[in-house]
Design an enzyme around this catalytic site. Structure first.
Site, PDB file in Angstrom:
ATOM      1  N   SER A 136       0.863  -1.183   0.000  1.00  0.00           N
ATOM      2  CA  SER A 136       0.000   0.000   0.000  1.00  0.00           C
ATOM      3  C   SER A 136       0.898   1.231   0.000  1.00  0.00           C
ATOM      4  O   SER A 136       2.085   1.143   0.359  1.00  0.00           O
ATOM      5  CB  SER A 136      -0.886   0.003   1.260  1.00  0.00           C
ATOM      6  N   TYR A 149      -2.114   0.364  10.857  1.00  0.00           N
ATOM      7  CA  TYR A 149      -2.050  -0.140   9.488  1.00  0.00           C
ATOM      8  C   TYR A 149      -0.747   0.254   8.808  1.00  0.00           C
ATOM      9  O   TYR A 149      -0.096  -0.576   8.163  1.00  0.00           O
ATOM     10  CB  TYR A 149      -3.245   0.389   8.693  1.00  0.00           C
TER      11      TYR A 149
END
Length: 248
Positions: A136, A149
């Site tokens: 990501s 995250y």
């Protein structure tokens, strides 16, 4: 599992029940791979495997026994797409939920480690292996309230990039795909099924869709064996960074 032709290349895609994983399985199948669709949810991967002529394997990447069973079921692996992962919660460090952090580290980091370590000998034995890890932009940047995250994705990226050096001289290529905003079940899962909150993430922005990322993975998989694409960051035009958007 269904045994593909001996000469047919095999691709394993984790997190294949929806979103980027499902779209990637379709792309790789269209390129001629026998695709092993791996996910926790049985029905969607069985439907997908039936659609593309692949194999469904129900497994949670956080379960060592399930990953061992997956490994034992495979005679060969040419491509591994580490796509399983996700986020839970969006809180500042002061309010960090330890259960959410544990889950994010377990699935994104240790799950990727568990599957990669288990399948690596088969990837090397293939003579032309490829590992694609879907991280990501959170593996490159940080953003407020996203420390659980982003820390997990940074660690996942570090794991993948470390392998690039450790496997130098081995017949295995490694590509990290770092997507920005992609409209999938990601936000819905992050917010525990809160549709209104999930939809608000994409409001006023034209995000990427799963097929956009899958097409790039397909491109990577189709490169000749001497070409290693180390990292690709993919964002929609309306996104400049993890926290900067053009919302209309």
């Amino acid at each position: 599992m269904t045994t593909p032709d001996a000469d047919r290349r095999v691709a394993v895609v984790t997190g294949a029940s929806a979103g980027i994983g499902a779209a990637t399985a379709r792309i790789l199948a269209a390129q001629g791979f026998h695709v092993v669709c791996v996910a926790r949810r049985k029905e969607p991967i069985e439907a997908l495997a039936g659609e593309i002529g692949g194999t469904a394997f129900v497994a949670d990447v956080t379960d060592a026994d399930a990953v061992a069973a997956l490994t034992d079921s495979l005679d060969r692996v040419d491509v591994l797409v580490n796509n399983a992962g996700g986020a839970r919660g969006l809180e500042p460090v002061l309010e960090a939920d330890f259960d959410n952090w544990r889950w994010m580290w377990e699935v994104n980091v240790l799950g990727t480690l568990r599957v990669t370590r288990a399948l690596l000998p088969k990837l090397i034995d293939s003579g032309d292996g490829l590992i694609v890890t879907v991280t990501s932009i959170a593996a490159i940047e940080t953003y407020d309230n996203g420390s659980g995250y982003t820390s997990a994705k940074h660690a996942q990226g570090a794991l993948h990039r470390t392998l690039r050096g450790e496997l130098l001289g081995k017949p295995v290529r490694l590509t990290e795909i770092a997507p920005g905003m992609v409209e999938t079940e990601f936000s819905l899962n992050r917010f525990k099924g809160d549709r209104e909150r999930a939809d608000a993430v994409y409001k006023g922005v034209k995000p990427l869709v799963a097929e956009d990322i899958a097409e790039v993975i397909g491109f990577v998989a189709s490169r000749p064996s001497h070409v290693n694409i180390d990292q690709i960051v993919i964002k929609p035009r309306d996104q400049a960074s993890a926290s900067r958007y053009n919302r209309t």
